[in-house]
Write a protein that holds these residues in place. Sequence first.
Motif, mmCIF file in Angstrom:
data_model
loop_
_atom_site.group_PDB
_atom_site.id
_atom_site.type_symbol
_atom_site.label_atom_id
_atom_site.label_comp_id
_atom_site.label_asym_id
_atom_site.label_seq_id
_atom_site.Cartn_x
_atom_site.Cartn_y
_atom_site.Cartn_z
ATOM 1 N N SER A 163 30.005 38.631 37.062
ATOM 2 C CA SER A 163 30.302 39.523 35.323
ATOM 3 C C SER A 163 29.601 41.028 35.469
ATOM 4 C CB SER A 163 31.130 39.211 34.614
ATOM 5 O OG SER A 163 31.264 37.805 34.588
ATOM 6 N N ASN A 215 35.604 34.495 35.016
ATOM 7 C CA ASN A 215 35.107 35.263 34.862
ATOM 8 C C ASN A 215 35.084 35.539 36.157
ATOM 9 O OD1 ASN A 215 33.289 33.300 34.428
ATOM 10 N ND2 ASN A 215 32.042 35.078 34.835
ATOM 11 N N GLY A 216 34.186 37.236 35.573
ATOM 12 C CA GLY A 216 34.202 37.809 37.264
ATOM 13 C C GLY A 216 34.209 39.571 36.426
ATOM 14 N N PRO A 217 33.356 40.218 37.900
ATOM 15 C CA PRO A 217 33.200 41.714 37.660
ATOM 16 C C PRO A 217 34.560 42.344 37.905
ATOM 17 C CG PRO A 217 32.375 40.999 40.169
ATOM 18 C CD PRO A 217 32.895 39.578 39.241
ATOM 19 N N GLY A 218 33.846 43.691 37.479
ATOM 20 C CA GLY A 218 34.763 45.200 37.765
ATOM 21 C C GLY A 218 36.485 44.822 37.198
ATOM 22 N N CYS A 252 37.669 35.484 30.007
ATOM 23 C CA CYS A 252 37.339 37.226 30.600
ATOM 24 C C CYS A 252 37.998 37.307 31.529
ATOM 25 C CB CYS A 252 35.815 36.826 30.469
ATOM 26 S SG CYS A 252 35.746 38.323 29.980
ATOM 27 N N LEU A 253 38.204 37.444 32.466
ATOM 28 C CA LEU A 253 38.061 38.508 33.848
ATOM 29 C C LEU A 253 39.900 36.583 33.832
ATOM 30 C CD1 LEU A 253 38.538 40.409 36.666
ATOM 31 C CD2 LEU A 253 38.093 38.019 37.918
ATOM 32 N N GLN A 297 42.240 38.339 31.939
ATOM 33 C CA GLN A 297 42.399 39.703 31.803
ATOM 34 C C GLN A 297 43.651 39.272 33.264
ATOM 35 O OE1 GLN A 297 39.373 42.411 33.310
ATOM 36 N NE2 GLN A 297 38.550 42.267 30.984
ATOM 37 N N ASN A 302 31.459 39.829 26.786
ATOM 38 C CA ASN A 302 30.574 40.794 28.356
ATOM 39 C C ASN A 302 31.895 41.471 29.154
ATOM 40 O OD1 ASN A 302 29.455 41.257 30.463
ATOM 41 N ND2 ASN A 302 29.185 39.278 31.748
ATOM 42 N N HIS A 303 32.264 42.378 28.383
ATOM 43 C CA HIS A 303 33.329 42.758 29.186
ATOM 44 C C HIS A 303 33.583 44.151 29.146
ATOM 45 C CE1 HIS A 303 36.659 42.516 25.939
ATOM 46 N NE2 HIS A 303 36.042 41.840 25.701
ATOM 47 N N GLY A 304 34.144 44.876 29.969
ATOM 48 C CA GLY A 304 34.511 46.374 30.177
ATOM 49 C C GLY A 304 36.143 46.570 29.676
ATOM 50 N N PHE A 305 36.483 45.940 30.251
ATOM 51 C CA PHE A 305 38.314 45.525 30.267
ATOM 52 C C PHE A 305 38.618 44.955 28.954
ATOM 53 C CE2 PHE A 305 36.807 47.196 34.767
ATOM 54 C CZ PHE A 305 37.337 48.281 34.533
ATOM 55 N N HIS A 351 33.492 34.379 25.661
ATOM 56 C CA HIS A 351 33.474 33.009 26.189
ATOM 57 C C HIS A 351 32.746 31.363 25.620
ATOM 58 C CE1 HIS A 351 32.673 35.592 30.032
ATOM 59 N NE2 HIS A 351 32.172 36.601 29.582
HETATM 60 N N1 LIG Z 1 33.189 39.054 32.119
HETATM 61 C C1 LIG Z 1 33.417 38.800 32.319
HETATM 62 O O1 LIG Z 1 34.621 38.269 32.852
HETATM 63 C C2 LIG Z 1 34.668 40.294 32.745
HETATM 64 C C3 LIG Z 1 35.812 40.691 33.179
HETATM 65 C C4 LIG Z 1 35.854 42.263 33.565
HETATM 66 N N2 LIG Z 1 34.946 42.919 34.976
HETATM 67 C C5 LIG Z 1 35.642 43.490 32.136
HETATM 68 O O2 LIG Z 1 35.035 44.126 32.376
HETATM 69 O O3 LIG Z 1 36.082 42.972 31.850
#
Ligand SMILES: NC(=O)CC[C@H](N)C(=O)O
Length: 359
Positions: A47, A218-221, A247-248, A251, A289-292, A331
Amino acid sequence: MTQTVKLILEDGTEIEGQSFGAFTSAAGEVVFSTAMTGYPENLTDPSFAGQILVLTYPMVGNYGVPGEELYESISKIFESDKIHIAGLVVNYYSEEHSHWNAAKSLGDWLKEYNIPGIFGVDTRMLTKKLREKGALLGKIVAETDVPLHDPNLDNLVAQVSPAGVQHYGHGQHKIVLVDCGTKTNIIRCFLERDVELIRVPWDYDFTTLNYDGLFLSNGPGDPKMCEATIQHLQKALQQDKPIFGICLGSQLMGLAAGGDTFKLKYGHRSHNQPVKLTGTQRCYITSQNHGFAVDTETLPAEWDMLFENLNDGTCEGIKHKTKPFFSTQFHPEAAGGPQDTEFLFDDFLKAVGEYKAAK
Ligand SMILES: NC(=O)CC[C@H](N)C(=O)O
């Protein structure tokens, strides 16, 4: 002997510090985490791909980095098989480390993956700036300059998701894990339970598979980059098989349900984020750990917010009102951080058992 490097932010801020890890330049989105421990887990969490991570805990590296061990062909120690951050920013880098399972130093580990670190930075000042202005683009510059780059414009999930399908474990519940950059502790949490796991790439059409429950990692971006996953998920939402997202994954569930997501000003990255379970006064301390985040206002009528962040009121998970679909923005698998919400894996598998019994 250390070498001088610079951290340069898009607002023009230039901070001089000392190099550790690889002596090289890298650009990314500068974000901060207030977790006090857990750099082996954080650095290998996919992530964090594309991000230059600022750790607010002042002394970093003192417990070194553990050696690798395998569990069912996946890492027992790390959250994936490599370091995913673009760069690391700390105040004091502890060149001496000491811990019973340390195999190497943090600096040597960063070097192995050609990731730059900078220390001697006033991370308190930097974090205040990121809180006021929001996450900023930035770069660590060693010898050669590199352009600023916004990783949220890339399909980072496609970069970290596996190429093929993998099977793990033997158990009575067949779970498909859509791997958008999964942390290995999610796999471990499933394998400690009665599960056979089918791990598929982010864009794999899992709707053709025979399974009992669906898990979204979960995952990035930016979640909106995962169009293929969202399309497949929309089909799964027409059925009644249990779905759980983290997490991701939360979303993506929100987007597939017809809701919207937005970018938080500076995100949530720590091990002590308080969330409240909707309809109760019950609060859990969670790893994040997320930005969205999912915009709760945009959720269709058949969906509810499941958890709420008690710091800023944002959505920390959603739940379908009648079907066994739920997700968390935090998480439950921790790694690092508190394990208080790991019971959600049991809740999911209970829903899977009930679905199968009803069938
Ligand atoms: N840890 C995650 O899965 C982060 C989800 C997404 N990339 C965010 O930053 O919000």
